[in-house]
Design a protein around this motif. Sequence first.
Motif, PDB file in Angstrom:
ATOM      1  N   THR A 151       7.745   4.262  -6.544  1.00 22.33           N
ATOM      2  CA  THR A 151       7.051   5.681  -6.959  1.00 22.33           C
ATOM      3  C   THR A 151       5.595   5.139  -6.966  1.00 22.33           C
ATOM      4  O   THR A 151       5.375   4.126  -7.825  1.00 22.33           O
ATOM      5  N   CYS A 152       4.676   5.873  -6.335  1.00 29.24           N
ATOM      6  CA  CYS A 152       3.211   5.127  -6.096  1.00 29.24           C
ATOM      7  C   CYS A 152       2.714   5.696  -7.742  1.00 29.24           C
ATOM      8  O   CYS A 152       2.794   6.902  -8.254  1.00 29.24           O
ATOM      9  N   ALA A 153       2.188   4.806  -8.295  1.00 27.21           N
ATOM     10  CA  ALA A 153       1.785   4.981  -9.694  1.00 27.21           C
ATOM     11  C   ALA A 153       0.367   5.969  -9.746  1.00 27.21           C
ATOM     12  O   ALA A 153       0.059   6.659 -10.793  1.00 27.21           O
ATOM     13  N   GLU A 154      -0.140   6.088  -8.588  1.00 25.94           N
ATOM     14  CA  GLU A 154      -1.241   6.912  -8.362  1.00 25.94           C
ATOM     15  C   GLU A 154      -1.276   8.364  -7.918  1.00 25.94           C
ATOM     16  O   GLU A 154      -1.649   9.113  -8.721  1.00 25.94           O
ATOM     17  N   CYS A 155      -0.164   8.414  -6.950  1.00 25.51           N
ATOM     18  CA  CYS A 155       0.091  10.035  -6.475  1.00 25.51           C
ATOM     19  C   CYS A 155       1.385  10.473  -6.650  1.00 25.51           C
ATOM     20  O   CYS A 155       1.854  11.614  -6.252  1.00 25.51           O
ATOM     21  N   GLY A 156       2.317   9.342  -7.282  1.00 19.87           N
ATOM     22  CA  GLY A 156       3.588  10.105  -7.469  1.00 19.87           C
ATOM     23  C   GLY A 156       4.452   9.900  -6.111  1.00 19.87           C
ATOM     24  O   GLY A 156       5.656  10.291  -6.174  1.00 19.87           O
ATOM     25  N   HIS A 157       3.890   9.671  -5.091  1.00 12.76           N
ATOM     26  CA  HIS A 157       4.674   9.530  -3.695  1.00 12.76           C
ATOM     27  C   HIS A 157       5.894   8.549  -3.850  1.00 12.76           C
ATOM     28  O   HIS A 157       5.754   7.456  -4.270  1.00 12.76           O
ATOM     29  N   GLY A 158       7.142   8.976  -3.206  1.00  7.16           N
ATOM     30  CA  GLY A 158       8.143   7.923  -3.068  1.00  7.16           C
ATOM     31  C   GLY A 158       8.351   7.186  -1.929  1.00  7.16           C
ATOM     32  O   GLY A 158       8.253   7.909  -0.767  1.00  7.16           O
TER      33      GLY A 158
ATOM     34  N   LEU B 210       0.885  -1.092   0.117  1.00  7.88           N
ATOM     35  CA  LEU B 210       0.106  -0.031   0.018  1.00  7.88           C
ATOM     36  C   LEU B 210       0.713   1.186  -0.075  1.00  7.88           C
ATOM     37  O   LEU B 210       1.884   1.232   0.701  1.00  7.88           O
ATOM     38  N   CYS B 211       0.667   2.113  -0.762  1.00  7.19           N
ATOM     39  CA  CYS B 211       1.118   3.512  -0.687  1.00  7.19           C
ATOM     40  C   CYS B 211       1.005   4.139   0.634  1.00  7.19           C
ATOM     41  O   CYS B 211      -0.121   4.184   0.947  1.00  7.19           O
ATOM     42  N   PRO B 212       1.918   4.425   1.247  1.00 10.00           N
ATOM     43  CA  PRO B 212       2.202   5.274   2.576  1.00 10.00           C
ATOM     44  C   PRO B 212       1.065   6.458   2.553  1.00 10.00           C
ATOM     45  O   PRO B 212       0.859   6.954   3.574  1.00 10.00           O
ATOM     46  N   ASN B 213       1.194   6.981   1.233  1.00 11.23           N
ATOM     47  CA  ASN B 213       0.638   8.445   1.222  1.00 11.23           C
ATOM     48  C   ASN B 213      -0.777   8.437   1.006  1.00 11.23           C
ATOM     49  O   ASN B 213      -1.680   9.038   1.387  1.00 11.23           O
ATOM     50  N   CYS B 214      -1.221   7.860  -0.196  1.00 14.58           N
ATOM     51  CA  CYS B 214      -2.598   7.668  -0.686  1.00 14.58           C
ATOM     52  C   CYS B 214      -3.227   6.077  -0.503  1.00 14.58           C
ATOM     53  O   CYS B 214      -4.495   6.352  -0.479  1.00 14.58           O
ATOM     54  N   GLY B 215      -2.687   5.222   0.149  1.00 13.83           N
ATOM     55  CA  GLY B 215      -3.205   4.024   0.300  1.00 13.83           C
ATOM     56  C   GLY B 215      -3.464   3.099  -0.883  1.00 13.83           C
ATOM     57  O   GLY B 215      -4.098   1.993  -0.910  1.00 13.83           O
TER      58      GLY B 215
HETATM   59 ZN   LIG Z   1       0.280   6.961  -3.605  1.00  9.10          ZN
END
Ligand SMILES: [Zn+2]
Length: 231
Positions: A47-54, A10-15
Amino acid sequence: MSLFSQMNALCPNCGATQNIAAVGSVNADRRPDLRAAILDDSFQLMTCAECGHGFRLEPLFNYLEVAKGQWIAAMPGREMPEYIEVEDRAMGVFDVSYGEKAPAAARAIGQDLKPRVTFGWPAVKEKLLIDGMGLDDITVEMMKMDLLRRLPEVPLSPGTELRLIGGGDGGLEFAWIETVSETPGQQFTVARELYDEIAGNAAGWAKIHKRLTDGPFVDMQKLYMGEGRAA
Ligand SMILES: [Zn+2]
């Protein structure tokens, strides 16, 4: 062979669920690029494909580089308090792969391997750096212990550790680093002579040397954690 397996994280930023390739083992003889990536802090960065968060996966792999005699069980930083169990488990894996329980051909390779356990990215990176600088990791840990007595300010606490980060003959560079976030704090340079002095005083450091090498977690932090192994 270097092994990666696809897993969901899970992306820690957007889930958002991300399908990522998590490393299980690194064979740096065949993949020197992976050694380089550990050294430049880019290994297992996603890098999250949804929000770009690394974000970075925790280290959880075996590192092998026969040419340099390195075998490292690289573990997540949060497991450090259980280092004795982790050491025993790692030595179990090492013994079957390259130690006394391994086939003769693997045992022959294992003779020149130094088994090590590290916790967190800064620690595994440091082991590679120390080797690259032609230094001995046990002596570097003894040097850190000596520095703790000399430094005017010692921010040593659970989760904050002292790591060698570079340097050369002009001096060795150290930094206080937060293990999990890898956030570097105060840095300083120490004269190379201190390293040479400790390396040349085996008798004076024998007791500490024995504690540091009572298992593959060769890190001065083990001397500050719990009771240690029974003598
Ligand atoms: Zn994300």
